[in-house]
Write a protein that holds these residues in place. Structure first.
Motif, mmCIF file in Angstrom:
data_model
loop_
_atom_site.group_PDB
_atom_site.id
_atom_site.type_symbol
_atom_site.label_atom_id
_atom_site.label_comp_id
_atom_site.label_asym_id
_atom_site.label_seq_id
_atom_site.Cartn_x
_atom_site.Cartn_y
_atom_site.Cartn_z
ATOM 1 N N ASN A 39 -23.834 27.796 -71.600
ATOM 2 C CA ASN A 39 -22.378 27.695 -71.660
ATOM 3 C C ASN A 39 -21.846 27.082 -70.378
ATOM 4 O O ASN A 39 -22.286 27.415 -69.289
ATOM 5 C CB ASN A 39 -21.745 29.073 -71.851
ATOM 6 C CG ASN A 39 -22.030 29.633 -73.214
ATOM 7 O OD1 ASN A 39 -22.176 28.894 -74.170
ATOM 8 N ND2 ASN A 39 -22.095 30.947 -73.310
ATOM 9 N N THR A 40 -20.910 26.161 -70.504
ATOM 10 C CA THR A 40 -20.268 25.562 -69.339
ATOM 11 C C THR A 40 -18.761 25.597 -69.539
ATOM 12 O O THR A 40 -18.262 25.611 -70.654
ATOM 13 C CB THR A 40 -20.700 24.091 -69.154
ATOM 14 O OG1 THR A 40 -20.386 23.364 -70.335
ATOM 15 C CG2 THR A 40 -22.189 23.992 -68.888
ATOM 16 N N GLY A 41 -18.049 25.612 -68.448
ATOM 17 C CA GLY A 41 -16.598 25.602 -68.525
ATOM 18 C C GLY A 41 -15.994 26.562 -67.522
ATOM 19 O O GLY A 41 -16.690 27.221 -66.760
ATOM 20 N N LEU B 235 -15.076 31.445 -68.746
ATOM 21 C CA LEU B 235 -15.812 31.914 -69.925
ATOM 22 C C LEU B 235 -15.947 33.439 -69.887
ATOM 23 O O LEU B 235 -16.163 34.024 -68.827
ATOM 24 C CB LEU B 235 -17.205 31.295 -69.963
ATOM 25 C CG LEU B 235 -17.275 29.803 -70.245
ATOM 26 C CD1 LEU B 235 -18.692 29.303 -70.090
ATOM 27 C CD2 LEU B 235 -16.773 29.512 -71.633
ATOM 28 N N TYR B 236 -15.846 34.024 -71.028
ATOM 29 C CA TYR B 236 -16.054 35.469 -71.150
ATOM 30 C C TYR B 236 -17.005 35.675 -72.321
ATOM 31 O O TYR B 236 -16.609 35.546 -73.479
ATOM 32 C CB TYR B 236 -14.718 36.191 -71.380
ATOM 33 C CG TYR B 236 -14.811 37.682 -71.236
ATOM 34 C CD1 TYR B 236 -15.075 38.268 -70.004
ATOM 35 C CD2 TYR B 236 -14.643 38.507 -72.338
ATOM 36 C CE1 TYR B 236 -15.172 39.634 -69.873
ATOM 37 C CE2 TYR B 236 -14.737 39.869 -72.218
ATOM 38 C CZ TYR B 236 -15.001 40.435 -70.971
ATOM 39 O OH TYR B 236 -15.101 41.782 -70.848
ATOM 40 N N ILE B 237 -18.267 35.971 -72.043
ATOM 41 C CA ILE B 237 -19.318 36.032 -73.050
ATOM 42 C C ILE B 237 -19.703 37.489 -73.304
ATOM 43 O O ILE B 237 -19.870 38.262 -72.370
ATOM 44 C CB ILE B 237 -20.571 35.254 -72.572
ATOM 45 C CG1 ILE B 237 -20.196 33.866 -72.073
ATOM 46 C CG2 ILE B 237 -21.619 35.178 -73.656
ATOM 47 C CD1 ILE B 237 -19.586 32.985 -73.114
#
Length: 73
Positions: A43-45, A48-50
């Protein structure tokens, strides 16, 4: 057609790199890699909240040899 090349300075070259000056018919660098990544690994950006509560990545590879790259063109 012959190439006329001036001064060339090579600082470093990687283990699977190709350095060529002049005419060439075929350049074929060969490299392979196996990547294991779990949920959310690439994930990039920004911001982010995963949610990966029970994520597992199986890295056990039961076959001894994977597909070869020796005769790839």
């Amino acid at each position: 057609m012959p190439a006329i090349v001036g001064v060339v300075q090579v600082i470093s070259i990687g283990s699977s790199s190709v350095f060529n000056i002049g005419d060439v018919y075929k350049i074929m660098p060969i490299a392979n890699a196996k990547t294991f990544a779990g949920a959310g690994s690439f994930n990039t950006g920004e911001g982010l909240y995963i949610h990966n509560y029970q994520s597992q990545t199986n890295t056990y590879d039961q076959d001894g040899v994977d597909q070869g790259i020796l005769f790839n063109a």
